[in-house]
Design a protein around this motif. Structure first.
Motif, PDB file in Angstrom:
ATOM      1  N   ARG B  70     -11.430  65.373   7.116  1.00  0.00           N
ATOM      2  CA  ARG B  70     -11.126  64.911   5.756  1.00  0.00           C
ATOM      3  C   ARG B  70     -11.749  63.534   5.511  1.00  0.00           C
ATOM      4  NH1 ARG B  70      -4.867  65.372   4.770  1.00  0.00           N
ATOM      5  NH2 ARG B  70      -5.369  64.752   2.642  1.00  0.00           N
ATOM      6  N   GLY B  71     -11.694  62.716   6.543  1.00  0.00           N
ATOM      7  CA  GLY B  71     -12.264  61.372   6.431  1.00  0.00           C
ATOM      8  C   GLY B  71     -13.750  61.443   6.160  1.00  0.00           C
ATOM      9  N   ARG B  72     -14.426  62.329   6.878  1.00  0.00           N
ATOM     10  CA  ARG B  72     -15.879  62.467   6.707  1.00  0.00           C
ATOM     11  C   ARG B  72     -16.232  62.916   5.291  1.00  0.00           C
ATOM     12  NH1 ARG B  72     -18.772  62.535  11.537  1.00  0.00           N
ATOM     13  NH2 ARG B  72     -17.932  60.691  12.550  1.00  0.00           N
ATOM     14  N   ARG B  73     -15.423  63.892   4.790  1.00  0.00           N
ATOM     15  CA  ARG B  73     -15.708  64.389   3.436  1.00  0.00           C
ATOM     16  C   ARG B  73     -15.555  63.253   2.432  1.00  0.00           C
ATOM     17  NH1 ARG B  73     -12.605  69.461   3.191  1.00  0.00           N
ATOM     18  NH2 ARG B  73     -14.022  70.049   4.854  1.00  0.00           N
ATOM     19  N   LEU B  74     -14.488  62.484   2.618  1.00  0.00           N
ATOM     20  CA  LEU B  74     -14.248  61.349   1.723  1.00  0.00           C
ATOM     21  C   LEU B  74     -15.358  60.302   1.886  1.00  0.00           C
ATOM     22  CD1 LEU B  74     -12.062  60.933  -0.313  1.00  0.00           C
ATOM     23  CD2 LEU B  74     -10.793  59.576   1.339  1.00  0.00           C
ATOM     24  N   HIS B  75     -15.833  60.159   3.112  1.00  0.00           N
ATOM     25  CA  HIS B  75     -16.926  59.217   3.413  1.00  0.00           C
ATOM     26  C   HIS B  75     -18.134  59.516   2.520  1.00  0.00           C
ATOM     27  CE1 HIS B  75     -19.196  56.501   6.156  1.00  0.00           C
ATOM     28  NE2 HIS B  75     -20.204  57.369   6.026  1.00  0.00           N
ATOM     29  N   HIS B  76     -18.419  60.800   2.307  1.00  0.00           N
ATOM     30  CA  HIS B  76     -19.540  61.186   1.423  1.00  0.00           C
ATOM     31  C   HIS B  76     -19.301  60.686  -0.001  1.00  0.00           C
ATOM     32  CE1 HIS B  76     -20.415  64.846   4.218  1.00  0.00           C
ATOM     33  NE2 HIS B  76     -20.749  63.680   4.750  1.00  0.00           N
ATOM     34  N   TRP B  77     -18.071  60.931  -0.484  1.00  0.00           N
ATOM     35  CA  TRP B  77     -17.781  60.545  -1.870  1.00  0.00           C
ATOM     36  C   TRP B  77     -17.749  59.032  -2.038  1.00  0.00           C
ATOM     37  CZ3 TRP B  77     -18.671  63.753  -5.483  1.00  0.00           C
ATOM     38  CH2 TRP B  77     -18.570  65.124  -5.235  1.00  0.00           C
ATOM     39  N   VAL B  78     -17.193  58.350  -1.048  1.00  0.00           N
ATOM     40  CA  VAL B  78     -17.170  56.878  -1.127  1.00  0.00           C
ATOM     41  C   VAL B  78     -18.603  56.352  -1.058  1.00  0.00           C
ATOM     42  CG1 VAL B  78     -16.425  54.772   0.044  1.00  0.00           C
ATOM     43  CG2 VAL B  78     -14.833  56.667  -0.225  1.00  0.00           C
ATOM     44  N   GLY B  79     -19.443  57.000  -0.255  1.00  0.00           N
ATOM     45  CA  GLY B  79     -20.847  56.605  -0.174  1.00  0.00           C
ATOM     46  C   GLY B  79     -21.538  56.742  -1.525  1.00  0.00           C
ATOM     47  N   ALA B  80     -21.275  57.880  -2.196  1.00  0.00           N
ATOM     48  CA  ALA B  80     -21.863  58.086  -3.522  1.00  0.00           C
ATOM     49  C   ALA B  80     -21.345  57.034  -4.500  1.00  0.00           C
ATOM     50  CB  ALA B  80     -21.527  59.495  -4.016  1.00  0.00           C
ATOM     51  N   SER B  81     -20.028  56.729  -4.409  1.00  0.00           N
ATOM     52  CA  SER B  81     -19.455  55.700  -5.287  1.00  0.00           C
ATOM     53  C   SER B  81     -20.086  54.337  -5.013  1.00  0.00           C
ATOM     54  CB  SER B  81     -17.946  55.594  -5.059  1.00  0.00           C
ATOM     55  OG  SER B  81     -17.354  56.862  -5.099  1.00  0.00           O
ATOM     56  N   LEU B  82     -20.388  54.098  -3.746  1.00  0.00           N
ATOM     57  CA  LEU B  82     -21.002  52.825  -3.350  1.00  0.00           C
ATOM     58  C   LEU B  82     -22.380  52.677  -4.011  1.00  0.00           C
ATOM     59  CD1 LEU B  82     -20.566  50.367  -1.600  1.00  0.00           C
ATOM     60  CD2 LEU B  82     -21.099  51.732   0.403  1.00  0.00           C
ATOM     61  N   VAL B  83     -23.140  53.762  -4.016  1.00  0.00           N
ATOM     62  CA  VAL B  83     -24.449  53.734  -4.670  1.00  0.00           C
ATOM     63  C   VAL B  83     -24.283  53.451  -6.162  1.00  0.00           C
ATOM     64  CG1 VAL B  83     -26.448  55.132  -5.312  1.00  0.00           C
ATOM     65  CG2 VAL B  83     -25.568  55.213  -2.967  1.00  0.00           C
ATOM     66  N   ILE B  84     -23.296  54.120  -6.767  1.00  0.00           N
ATOM     67  CA  ILE B  84     -23.061  53.915  -8.204  1.00  0.00           C
ATOM     68  C   ILE B  84     -22.627  52.475  -8.472  1.00  0.00           C
ATOM     69  CG2 ILE B  84     -21.544  54.562 -10.131  1.00  0.00           C
ATOM     70  CD1 ILE B  84     -21.552  57.430  -8.901  1.00  0.00           C
ATOM     71  N   ALA B  85     -21.749  51.942  -7.594  1.00  0.00           N
ATOM     72  CA  ALA B  85     -21.280  50.561  -7.773  1.00  0.00           C
ATOM     73  C   ALA B  85     -22.448  49.573  -7.717  1.00  0.00           C
ATOM     74  CB  ALA B  85     -20.242  50.223  -6.696  1.00  0.00           C
TER      75      ALA B  85
END
Lengths: 166, 206
Positions: B70-85
């Protein structure tokens, strides 16, 4: 290559070395050698011309004041003070952005080559509390300065020009 | 210590580490002299720094309730959010003062922190691109892990240098704490995940 495994110590020491180098970079300033082969002209500073608006009007003060931009203008070579030199000043202040026309103003140097112009308090923008000054006339080479305030609470900032005749 | 209490403490510490700098920045005097876009750009940068702290915690499964998968899956989304930020951060600054951002992007800025920020940005984009094209390019897991981790370290170090050198809305103490935690979490995650496995394995073969 990369034989050394990364651990806290190597990472931290690398970081500390980096920080030291940064401090050295950050504090370097434009020292003009006193009189080697005459007074050297002041070079323009990086980013000095950002948001410059040519032809800012000569004003009594910019906005409501409360902060003093001071400095001097001398001639390269003999160091003679230059009178009547138009210096343009702008900054991000409590009253406006660097880009706003109201943030810009100009003043003339006195007989002793010094100038001072009251302006609103400069506030940190783009990571540093800094001002912009320009000499942009016909008689001397153009110079753009971008002095940084040692503290954002300072209520004055000084910048000195040594101009090279065209 | 019970696992429940431990979980509460870990999550509590993370929330404080993230909420404190954002709250302090939100009460900064400087905000009064900034437009909405400039303020949003600044906060996008702070949020990015907070996400950088979360990323290693997710990657290594340190957050209770978010174990590995679950952490890894969230890691992907947080990574995408990081790019957007970061895009919002740079875009907002561009709208506020184009010449300053052009100076930064071309590495001609008078301020060293601009260079660090741009380096962190490219490092982040590279790390994200590597993750995004990992399957398409059929990158071997060990190679991916090593390259992605190396880029992550680069982003944490340059991003922290960028943040620490800036005189802005963030409080000094909370800013240092956030950067130090991000660095510590990254180092611990790398140590636990043995992200350099690629190198040691090669050495043994040779």
């Amino acid at each position: 290559m990369f034989r050394t495994p990364m651990n806290r110590r190597t990472l931290l020491s690398a970081g500390a070395a980096g920080a030291g180098a940064l401090l050295a970079m950050g504090t370097s300033s434009h020292f003009v050698p006193a009189r080697a082969a005459g007074l050297a002209p002041t070079p323009s500073m990086r980013g000095g011309s950002n948001n410059y608006r040519p032809g800012a009007p000569i004003v009594e003060r910019i906005g409501n004041g409360g902060f003093w931009m001071t400095g001097s203008v001398r001639r390269a070579g003999d160091g003679a003070p230059l009178e009547g030199i138009r210096i343009q000043i702008w900054a991000h202040t409590t009253e406006g952005y660097e880009r706003d026309p109201e943030s810009h103003g100009a003043t003339l140097t006195g007989a002793d080559g010094t100038f001072r112009l009251e302006m609103p308090q400069i506030v940190p923008a783009f990571g540093q509390p800094h001002g912009h000054l320009a000499y942009d006339g016909d008689a001397y080479e153009t110079v753009f300065l971008r002095p940084v305030m040692p503290s954002p609470r300072d209520t004055s900032l000084n910048a000195d020009f040594v101009l090279q005749p065209v | 210590m019970g696992s429940k209490i431990r979980g509460i403490l870990i999550w509590g510490a993370l929330v404080i580490a993230i909420v404190a700098p954002i709250t302090i920045a939100a009460t900064s005097d400087y905000l009064a002299y900034r437009s909405g876009i400039y303020i949003a750009a600044g906060f996008a940068g702070i949020v990015a720094m907070a996400l950088i702290l979360i990323q290693p915690l997710l990657a290594a499964g340190y957050l209770p309730g978010l174990a590995m998968l679950r952490g890894r899956r969230l890691h992907h989304w947080v990574g995408a959010s990081l790019v957007i930020a970061i895009l919002a951060h740079v875009g907002g600054l561009w709208l506020t003062s184009p010449p300053d951002v052009i100076d930064a992007l071309t590495f001609t800025s008078p301020t060293p922190f601009s260079d660090f920020g741009v380096l962190a940005m490219w490092g982040l984009f590279a790390a994200a691109a590597l993750a995004g094209f990992r399957k398409t390019l059929r990158i071997r897991p060990a190679v991916f892990r090593f390259a992605h981790t190396a880029l992550a370290v680069f982003v944490v170090v340059t991003g922290s240098a960028h943040a620490l050198l800036i005189e802005g809305t963030m409080g000094t103490t909370s800013k240092i704490a956030l950067c130090a935690l991000a660095l510590a979490a990254t180092v611990k995650a790398i140590a636990d995940l043995r992200s350099w496995a690629l190198l040691t394995r090669r050495r043994r073969r040779a």
